[in-house]
Motif scaffolding. Structure first.
Motif, PDB file in Angstrom:
ATOM      1  N   GLU A  60     -40.066  61.003 -54.007  1.00 13.07           N
ATOM      2  CA  GLU A  60     -41.316  61.197 -54.752  1.00 13.07           C
ATOM      3  C   GLU A  60     -41.302  60.420 -56.062  1.00 13.07           C
ATOM      4  O   GLU A  60     -42.298  59.784 -56.430  1.00 13.07           O
ATOM      5  N   ASP A  61     -40.176  60.463 -56.758  1.00 11.19           N
ATOM      6  CA  ASP A  61     -40.084  59.753 -58.035  1.00 11.19           C
ATOM      7  C   ASP A  61     -40.216  58.243 -57.863  1.00 11.19           C
ATOM      8  O   ASP A  61     -40.810  57.552 -58.697  1.00 11.19           O
ATOM      9  N   GLY A  81     -44.103  57.695 -55.476  1.00 11.52           N
ATOM     10  CA  GLY A  81     -45.342  58.396 -55.824  1.00 11.52           C
ATOM     11  C   GLY A  81     -45.750  58.159 -57.257  1.00 11.52           C
ATOM     12  O   GLY A  81     -44.914  57.912 -58.136  1.00 11.52           O
ATOM     13  N   HIS A  94     -46.710  59.225 -60.880  1.00 10.45           N
ATOM     14  CA  HIS A  94     -46.134  60.325 -61.653  1.00 10.45           C
ATOM     15  C   HIS A  94     -47.241  61.103 -62.372  1.00 10.45           C
ATOM     16  O   HIS A  94     -47.255  61.221 -63.601  1.00 10.45           O
ATOM     17  N   VAL A 101     -37.720  71.904 -54.180  1.00 14.15           N
ATOM     18  CA  VAL A 101     -38.411  71.290 -53.049  1.00 14.15           C
ATOM     19  C   VAL A 101     -38.689  72.375 -52.012  1.00 14.15           C
ATOM     20  O   VAL A 101     -37.778  73.111 -51.609  1.00 14.15           O
ATOM     21  N   ALA A 137     -35.534  64.327 -51.386  1.00 14.53           N
ATOM     22  CA  ALA A 137     -36.986  64.508 -51.451  1.00 14.53           C
ATOM     23  C   ALA A 137     -37.513  64.195 -52.853  1.00 14.53           C
ATOM     24  O   ALA A 137     -38.538  63.523 -53.010  1.00 14.53           O
ATOM     25  N   ILE A 138     -36.804  64.674 -53.879  1.00 13.58           N
ATOM     26  CA  ILE A 138     -37.216  64.392 -55.255  1.00 13.58           C
ATOM     27  C   ILE A 138     -37.080  62.908 -55.565  1.00 13.58           C
ATOM     28  O   ILE A 138     -37.952  62.302 -56.201  1.00 13.58           O
TER      29      ILE A 138
END
Length: 418
Positions: free
Chosen positions: A11-12, A15, A17, A25, A7-8
């Protein structure tokens, strides 16, 4: 369900920043608790920046959401809908105003209040058009729009986002003399203030600051606009922070300490975190300056939002969340004061109700507060630093005394380990 690591990673990679989250999470929430994908359980001591005052996935709010979502979600304001009028009557009576203008997000609520204030200044007060000014307070946080960051003094919020919107006078917070001086300008239309500055580190003003502010505004025919997006809906131990030490209408009899703003801005917990809902409330003589076509929102006042907000406000009243926040807040601060006296890590505790903060014994540029929050996470409690060396503690208002004391023990244990 994907893992915490995955999940991290997603996002990194995909998405923007624009946030720096704590390395955890969240995959599930219920009441005061949240769980990560691996099933680890945590106390939530941030409450989505006070949006989840009623606790995660409150069954009554969830029921209202799902029932309305399966019936009718959105009509736009091109048509009437059968829920908006009911909501407008409920919220205006709940907070004691004539009218409400429904919006979606907190920043939209602030922008709406600014527009109403300026229009009122030109059409009611007689300030020459384009010359209205609004007094704001240093270290404010009212959102992220271009207008709002124009009067922020946070370099991260402002730098390289100009040119900035004019028309604002910035003065120190909790300084009545500075306010009196600024109000000498005849073109001042309004004062925009947070009753407690949350993002600045839970800065609580003198007890008489907000009442004196409102009194000075009335004397100068200036609108007092209270941004209660974070402090409202029972968070500070009263229905609104401007209520002083009583829990006001909807929780007990309103006492004389209530300071009614000319314009009230609400958001966050207005929906219990289930859906974006914000609102701007004012009496008829102010709100009547807005005419058809002059302001609006496709989603503002949609049936889903209205049903959710009614349910969220009923939960606050029925479960006496303001009273609970007041009682537990006093207990929490007294326990944190013991840590301040016994250990060097904490140097100050401040707050009201269940909106509290501790100041870490280090500079604002240090990573001490961040590392301490990571250690808290490892011990089962989630909190987040603000302004470097300040940690905000703001759990859901449905927390029990036993749960609060468990959290106090987690904080104590983390201090001892640190």
């Amino acid at each position: 369900m994907i893992s915490t690591e995955k999940a991290i990673e997603l996002e990194d990679k995909f998405g923007a920043h624009n946030y720096h989250p704590l390395p955890v999470v969240l995959a599930k929430g219920e009441g005061v608790f949240v769980w990560d994908p691996e099933g680890n359980k945590y106390y939530d001591f941030l409450s989505a920046y006070s949006a989840v005052n009623q606790g995660h996935c409150h069954p009554k709010i969830t029921e209202a959401l799902t029932n309305q979502a399966s019936t009718l979600c959105l009509t736009s304001r091109a048509f009437y809908n059968n829920v908006l009028g009911e909501y407008e009557q409920y919220i205006t009576e709940y907070f004691g105003f004539d009218k409400v203008l429904p919006m979606n997000t907190g920043a939209e609520g602030v922008e709406t209040a600014i527009k109403i204030c300026r229009k009122w200044a030109y059409e009611k007060k007689g300030i020459p058009e384009q010359e209205a000014k609004i007094i704001v307070l240093e270290n404010n946080f009212h959102g992220r729009t271009t207008t709002v960051i124009s009067f922020s003094n946070d370099p991260d919020a402002r730098k390289n986002f100009g040119p900035y919107t004019p028309g604002f006078i910035k003065i120190p917070y909790n300084d009545i003399d500075a306010l009196q001086e600024a109000l000498k300008d005849p073109n001042v239309a309004g004062v925009l203030a947070e009753p407690i500055q949350g993002e600045a580190g839970v800065v609580v003003p003198d007890d008489d600051y907000i009442p004196k502010m409102a009194e000075l505004c009335r004397a100068k025919n200036v609108l007092f606009m209270a941004d209660e997006i974070q402090t409202g809906i029972a968070r500070t131990g009263s229905l609104l922070a401007v209520c002083g030490n009583c829990s006001c209408k909807g929780n007990c009899e309103r006492q004389q300490s209530y300071t009614k703003p000319d314009i009230l801005i609400l958001g966050k917990a207005l929906s219990g975190g289930a859906y974006p809902v914000s609102a701007v409330l004012a009496d008829e003589h102010i709100m009547e300056v807005i005419k058809p076509g002059q302001h609006g929102s496709t989603y503002g006042g949609n049936p889903l939002a209205c049903k959710v907000a009614i349910s969220a406000l009923k939960v606050v009243r029925d479960e006496k969340l303001a009273q609970n926040a007041r009682t537990l807040g006093e207990l929490f601060r007294s326990e944190m004061e013991k840590l301040v006296e016994k250990f060097d890590l904490f140097v100050k505790v401040r707050g009201k109700g269940l909106l509290n903060a501790v100041v870490i014994n280090d500079t604002s540029e240090s990573e001490t507060a961040w590392k301490f929050c990571v250690a808290l996470k490892d011990n089962g409690l989630l909190a987040k630093p603000t302004h470097g060396n300040i940690i905000r503690f703001a759990p859901p208002l449905v927390m029990t005394e036993n749960q609060l004391m468990e959290c106090v023990e987690i904080i104590k244990m983390t201090v001892l380990e640190y």
